[in-house]
Each structure stands twice: as C-alpha cells, then as structure tokens.
Design a protein around this motif. Sequence first.
Motif, short mmCIF file in Angstrom:
data_model
loop_
_atom_site.label_atom_id
_atom_site.label_comp_id
_atom_site.label_asym_id
_atom_site.label_seq_id
_atom_site.Cartn_x
_atom_site.Cartn_y
_atom_site.Cartn_z
N GLY A 1 -2.21 10.10 8.74
CA GLY A 1 -1.38 9.23 9.54
C GLY A 1 -0.91 7.97 8.84
O GLY A 1 -0.32 7.08 9.48
N ILE A 2 -1.15 7.88 7.54
CA ILE A 2 -0.66 6.72 6.79
C ILE A 2 0.03 7.21 5.52
O ILE A 2 -0.18 8.35 5.10
CB ILE A 2 -1.82 5.77 6.39
N VAL A 3 0.84 6.34 4.95
CA VAL A 3 1.42 6.62 3.64
C VAL A 3 0.38 6.16 2.63
O VAL A 3 0.32 4.98 2.25
CB VAL A 3 2.76 5.90 3.44
N PHE A 4 -0.44 7.10 2.21
CA PHE A 4 -1.65 6.77 1.47
C PHE A 4 -1.35 5.97 0.21
O PHE A 4 -2.01 4.98 -0.08
CB PHE A 4 -2.39 8.06 1.13
N ARG A 5 -0.34 6.39 -0.52
CA ARG A 5 -0.08 5.75 -1.82
C ARG A 5 0.35 4.29 -1.68
O ARG A 5 0.24 3.52 -2.62
CB ARG A 5 0.99 6.53 -2.59
N ASP A 6 0.83 3.92 -0.52
CA ASP A 6 1.30 2.55 -0.31
C ASP A 6 0.23 1.65 0.34
O ASP A 6 0.43 0.45 0.45
CB ASP A 6 2.53 2.53 0.60
N ALA A 7 -0.85 2.25 0.75
CA ALA A 7 -1.81 1.51 1.57
C ALA A 7 -2.85 0.77 0.74
O ALA A 7 -3.39 1.32 -0.22
CB ALA A 7 -2.52 2.47 2.52
N GLY A 8 -3.11 -0.45 1.12
CA GLY A 8 -4.29 -1.14 0.62
C GLY A 8 -5.48 -0.62 1.41
O GLY A 8 -5.46 -0.61 2.64
N LEU A 9 -6.51 -0.18 0.71
CA LEU A 9 -7.65 0.47 1.35
C LEU A 9 -8.95 -0.22 0.96
O LEU A 9 -9.04 -0.82 -0.12
CB LEU A 9 -7.73 1.93 0.92
#
Length: 114
Positions: A26-34
């Motif tokens: 449910g997220i744009v993984f490559r753009d996310a700060g995690l």
Amino acid sequence: QVQFAESGGGLVQPGGSLNLSCTASGIVFRDAGLGWYRQRRGKQRELVATSIKSGTIWYSTSVKGRFTLARDNARSTFSLQMNNLKPEDTAVYYCNKLITPEGWGQGTQVTVSE
C-alpha cells in the motif's frame, strides 16, 4: 490500504543474533522513509534505525555498531540484522514509515535472556 508485517523474532541468549524482516503493502516503497521501531515493556515506542530515499541510514546510539538495516526496493522488503544482542534489546519490534506511520503490524517479539 497500508499494511506492514514483521517476522524473525525469537528467544536468543546475550551475544546472539537475529534477523528481522518487514514487508509492506500500500505504499510506494522506493520513495518511503522507513524505520524500525521497538517497544520495551512499560516504555514508549522508540525508533532504532531508519532508511530514507536518499539511502542515508541512521541508528540510535543504543544499537549503533550492532544492528544493520537493509532494504530491497525491488521486493519491498526491509530487514534488520541484530548482532551482539543484549537483554535491554528485549522488545517488540515494528517497521513502519517515518512520516505519518500507519497500518501497524503485530510486531515481532525479541527476547534476549540466558
């Protein structure tokens, strides 16, 4: 719908190692700060390691030099290699976004004990 799921916890003796894994949807993984968070009994949830889009990684003082974070954007997975574990690392570990965390998983229990 944003959802995170953690796995890989367990019971280990002091000095031992564990590798935690996190999957996200449910997220744009490559753009996310995690981040990897943990919550020790009776304490507030705290950040222990973070990874942002630029590739910069941060570790809390308490885990620096012992924990290593890695992310695989192609597989939308996120891991935390934990070495030289200490009893004070005992906690439930979670992964989530850094900004507006949501969709918390159940976490994975890490217990460090003789």
